[in-house]
Design an enzyme around this catalytic site. Sequence first.
Site, mmCIF file in Angstrom:
data_model
loop_
_atom_site.group_PDB
_atom_site.id
_atom_site.type_symbol
_atom_site.label_atom_id
_atom_site.label_comp_id
_atom_site.label_asym_id
_atom_site.label_seq_id
_atom_site.Cartn_x
_atom_site.Cartn_y
_atom_site.Cartn_z
ATOM 1 N N TRP A 1 42.827 58.358 22.035
ATOM 2 C CA TRP A 1 42.979 59.032 23.322
ATOM 3 C C TRP A 1 41.632 59.650 23.679
ATOM 4 C CZ3 TRP A 1 43.356 64.630 24.249
ATOM 5 C CH2 TRP A 1 43.610 64.943 25.600
ATOM 6 N N PRO B 1 40.298 60.462 27.390
ATOM 7 C CA PRO B 1 40.480 60.309 28.838
ATOM 8 C C PRO B 1 39.178 60.285 29.641
ATOM 9 C CG PRO B 1 41.189 62.493 28.087
ATOM 10 C CD PRO B 1 40.961 61.678 26.868
ATOM 11 N N TRP C 1 27.544 47.215 11.662
ATOM 12 C CA TRP C 1 27.239 48.324 12.575
ATOM 13 C C TRP C 1 26.764 47.816 13.942
ATOM 14 C CZ3 TRP C 1 29.026 53.021 11.346
ATOM 15 C CH2 TRP C 1 29.379 53.228 9.999
ATOM 16 N N GLY D 1 44.597 57.589 29.598
ATOM 17 C CA GLY D 1 43.432 57.893 28.762
ATOM 18 C C GLY D 1 43.460 57.277 27.380
ATOM 19 N N LYS D 2 44.371 56.301 27.152
ATOM 20 C CA LYS D 2 44.474 55.664 25.835
ATOM 21 C C LYS D 2 43.549 54.436 25.774
ATOM 22 C CE LYS D 2 48.103 58.345 24.859
ATOM 23 N NZ LYS D 2 49.175 58.221 25.784
ATOM 24 N N LEU E 1 49.572 68.364 21.857
ATOM 25 C CA LEU E 1 50.849 68.539 21.167
ATOM 26 C C LEU E 1 51.125 67.342 20.254
ATOM 27 C CD1 LEU E 1 53.252 69.985 23.915
ATOM 28 C CD2 LEU E 1 52.168 71.214 22.030
ATOM 29 N N ARG E 2 50.859 66.139 20.765
ATOM 30 C CA ARG E 2 51.069 64.928 19.955
ATOM 31 C C ARG E 2 50.226 64.997 18.675
ATOM 32 N NH1 ARG E 2 52.466 59.882 21.544
ATOM 33 N NH2 ARG E 2 51.765 60.117 23.697
ATOM 34 N N ASP F 1 47.204 79.382 9.594
ATOM 35 C CA ASP F 1 46.045 80.266 9.581
ATOM 36 C C ASP F 1 45.780 80.837 10.991
ATOM 37 O OD1 ASP F 1 43.379 80.855 7.916
ATOM 38 O OD2 ASP F 1 42.781 80.305 9.948
ATOM 39 N N GLU G 1 50.125 83.763 9.233
ATOM 40 C CA GLU G 1 49.096 84.755 8.952
ATOM 41 C C GLU G 1 48.853 85.528 10.248
ATOM 42 O OE1 GLU G 1 44.493 85.072 7.388
ATOM 43 O OE2 GLU G 1 45.035 83.785 9.050
#
Length: 634
Positions: free
Chosen positions: A49, A51, A65, A78-79, A274-275, A296, A351
């Site tokens: 992803w 975008p 290379w 955006g993938k 979130l994904r 943390d 925490e």
Amino acid sequence: GEMAYIYRLFQKQLSLLEEAEAGFDQFTRSYRSFGAHRQPDNSLVFKEWAPAAEALFLTGDFNGWDKFSHPYKKKEFGKWELHIPPKEDKSPAVAHNSKLKVRKGERLYRISPWATYVTKVNTSVVYDWVFWDPPQPYMHKHPRPRKPRSLRIYESHVGIASPEGKIASYSNFTHNVLHICLVSSPFKCSLMSFLLFSTSRYGTPDELKELIDVAHSMGIIVLLDVVHSHASKNTEDGLNQFDGSDSCFFHGGQRGEHPLWDSRLFNYSSWEVLRFLLSNLRWWMEEYRFDGFRFDGITSMLYHHHGVGTGFSGDYSEYFGLQVDEDSLVYLMLANHILHTVYEDCITIAEDVSGMPTLCRPVQEGGCGFDYRLAMAIPDKWIQILKEFKDEDWDMGNIVHTLTNRRYGENCIAYAESHDQALVGDKSLAFWLMDKEMYTNMSTLIPMNPIIDRGIQLHKMIRLLTHGLGGEGYLNFMGNEFGHPEWLDFPRVGNNESYHYARRQFNLVDMDHLRYCQLYAFDRDMNRTEDKYGWLAAPPAFVSTKHEGDKVIAFERANVIFIFNFHPTNSYSSYRVGVGPSGKYKIKLDSDEIQYGGHGRLDHNTEFFTESVPFNDRSNSMQVQNIQIQKMRL
């Protein structure tokens, strides 16, 4: 009002996941499609992803290379995807253990955010993405243990878990430290590690999987320290500017920068963030079989001010209103809801220094869903007392208040000290108590001098008081249980890249002529005693005595009576203590035993009988004989 509003935001986000991505189960398994994956026919699929990118190319050992030979195809939202067929001999085009990079533009070579393994040669500051696809992947043999009744955590750092001056390995931890855990006590081990990918500095992914599997075979659960609160600004091997833009995984502009940590802040309202983060949690649980997480830096996530320059008094107005970051809160609710729905025995620990209400209440009640929070005020209090107060000025009421000041129904993990207190610039409790005397006077072959005597007794008393009164779980940082000398410091330019302070000298416990084994024996038996009586899983203690003049604290929890005498000079030949349940009591743990570095002044055959004499708000009481100086008994 506000809690109900945030709960509605959570429900809305959850229903969007269910509608758009065939349920959160598939959405949070996105690690199966993003990154690099070999198909059954040995073709390879790469997915990212990015975008803001105009073009992406895959380059690496497999194509010499070459900058342009393997372009990704642009997809919607955006993938980017790239399919590479198998070679003529039907083997995969990219070999196991070979290096890769995603190229964007002329000079931007990046690591995939979904990389499962990265390595670094000692001379380099940048990590390499390594395609991990072993011919025989590690197969877990042992099921996860059930969630324990009492959570006792052995906080560990793999890289320093050896007496030697080098980076220690996963296999060292598996074969040496886990053995110590098992022999020493029914401790539950918790492991510190990195976000998303395991690092080759400690070993391979399969060696980490073996570590967790062996722990499970011993009935030990393994928790991972995850950092979803912020991320490094590194652009070469970090997430920062992955697609060339300022935002991508993070907020753009000022909101995407932490004012003190010099790091980037995630945009938790973004679908792809979130994904990425939720799939990260699932990946650790599925691929490695971790049993849960310590999150943390939660305070930084919960508030727009990140806790910077803000004190928390406990007033509810501090926890609600415009300063609360709703996106972060909803993300944490989603994470906890999904983890606890998919894995019923999963443990999550926050925490948080702020004391945010409902942080450790279930999501369905409108809470954040954590199982425990760290009681971060307790270690600060012990350090403050040892630094600022003479023994005769210790305030029993203030100590008891600090140890009991927690929201009812929200579980806390108490600890006298963690890795934070041992880091350079501070000192462990043992070093605050005994300092340089530890270098010359820890021998059992000579009488204890007053500093060592006081230090050894208070080290045990502070730990048991914290264990018994401070929470519903207990944490200890590796080595501190036996009074590990000195502080913790990692190799850096300022110390000439030295490993001298980046190690744990477990060998000290094996030396009978040193007193470390006495502190170790007490810690072991303290945890065994808790395992037998289960006070951590019991309701909070009833404190019947906190006497400033006598410097005595007495309390009752899980039908166990705890009595502590912190007075530097007074012993008590007879002392009345309030008791709830009537009957006969016997000594079960005594810090004055010779084997614990005590003076052996108590007769363990003594039986104590309650009388129906109400005392200090308890219906019964008993006379306890022979309470010694700076000793406690139970």
